[in-house]
Motif scaffolding. Sequence first.
Motif, PDB file in Angstrom:
ATOM      1  N   VAL A 143       1.217   2.135 -11.424  1.00  0.00           N
ATOM      2  CA  VAL A 143       0.974   0.944 -10.937  1.00  0.00           C
ATOM      3  C   VAL A 143      -0.331   0.896 -10.632  1.00  0.00           C
ATOM      4  O   VAL A 143      -0.898  -0.409 -10.864  1.00  0.00           O
ATOM      5  CB  VAL A 143       1.667   1.187  -9.536  1.00  0.00           C
ATOM      6  N   VAL A 144      -1.174   1.772 -10.674  1.00  0.00           N
ATOM      7  CA  VAL A 144      -2.613   1.582 -10.370  1.00  0.00           C
ATOM      8  C   VAL A 144      -3.408   1.062 -11.651  1.00  0.00           C
ATOM      9  O   VAL A 144      -4.114   0.264 -11.636  1.00  0.00           O
ATOM     10  CB  VAL A 144      -3.265   2.795  -9.780  1.00  0.00           C
ATOM     11  N   LYS A 145      -2.846   1.789 -12.889  1.00  0.00           N
ATOM     12  CA  LYS A 145      -3.357   1.339 -14.061  1.00  0.00           C
ATOM     13  C   LYS A 145      -2.996   0.071 -14.424  1.00  0.00           C
ATOM     14  O   LYS A 145      -3.932  -0.887 -14.700  1.00  0.00           O
ATOM     15  CB  LYS A 145      -2.931   2.174 -15.163  1.00  0.00           C
ATOM     16  N   PHE A 157       0.964  -1.150   0.063  1.00  0.00           N
ATOM     17  CA  PHE A 157       0.033  -0.003   0.150  1.00  0.00           C
ATOM     18  C   PHE A 157       0.871   1.261   0.095  1.00  0.00           C
ATOM     19  O   PHE A 157       0.709   2.113  -0.950  1.00  0.00           O
ATOM     20  CB  PHE A 157      -1.001   0.024   1.198  1.00  0.00           C
ATOM     21  N   ASP A 158       1.656   1.549   1.006  1.00  0.00           N
ATOM     22  CA  ASP A 158       2.220   2.583   1.154  1.00  0.00           C
ATOM     23  C   ASP A 158       3.754   2.728   0.297  1.00  0.00           C
ATOM     24  O   ASP A 158       4.325   1.710   0.250  1.00  0.00           O
ATOM     25  CB  ASP A 158       2.953   2.634   2.809  1.00  0.00           C
ATOM     26  N   ASN A 159       3.495   3.898  -0.437  1.00  0.00           N
ATOM     27  CA  ASN A 159       4.724   4.099  -1.603  1.00  0.00           C
ATOM     28  C   ASN A 159       4.520   3.037  -2.721  1.00  0.00           C
ATOM     29  O   ASN A 159       5.546   3.200  -3.477  1.00  0.00           O
ATOM     30  CB  ASN A 159       5.902   4.370  -0.807  1.00  0.00           C
ATOM     31  N   THR A 160       3.370   2.591  -2.846  1.00  0.00           N
ATOM     32  CA  THR A 160       3.147   1.682  -3.890  1.00  0.00           C
ATOM     33  C   THR A 160       1.956   2.098  -4.871  1.00  0.00           C
ATOM     34  O   THR A 160       1.914   2.157  -5.949  1.00  0.00           O
ATOM     35  CB  THR A 160       3.177  -0.032  -3.730  1.00  0.00           C
ATOM     36  N   VAL A 161       0.988   2.245  -3.822  1.00  0.00           N
ATOM     37  CA  VAL A 161      -0.151   2.967  -4.480  1.00  0.00           C
ATOM     38  C   VAL A 161      -0.595   4.148  -3.613  1.00  0.00           C
ATOM     39  O   VAL A 161      -1.678   4.937  -4.095  1.00  0.00           O
ATOM     40  CB  VAL A 161      -1.590   2.050  -4.568  1.00  0.00           C
TER      41      VAL A 161
END
Length: 134
Positions: free
Chosen positions: A47-49, A30-34
């Motif tokens: 990343v979200v796409k 979660f943190d610093n990835t999305v």
Amino acid sequence: MDYYMEDRNVINRLIREWTQYGRLVIAYDFDNTVFDYHGEGHSYENVVKLLRDCKEEGAYLIVFTSRSEEELPFVCSYLNDNEIPYDSINEQPPFLDFKGRKIYYNVLLDDRAGLHSSFSSLSATLQYIQQRKT
């Protein structure tokens, strides 16, 4: 060179597993990835796409976070508000008969665990899966 140090071998394994099982299990931090944990204005749109596109192709998505139980409502709210798909948080996929301390996944997207490499390999895998359908 070690076998899975070569991107082509990683991609081939992901393609083989996606083809064999009809989906991948993708874990993501979660943190610093999305989510911009430090509020520094970072974007995680790529990343979200990728997560959205993988979900459309049938991937099972696990949020794999070290956040405490008390913080998980915030995580859920943020993901829902930003239309970031997920199927579970810190839990084994219910369709796997896998018992162990480590959550099972085919690939992990994590800013502290080679995000660029796993993102690139998963992107190439998704592209292959999508092209195969056409």
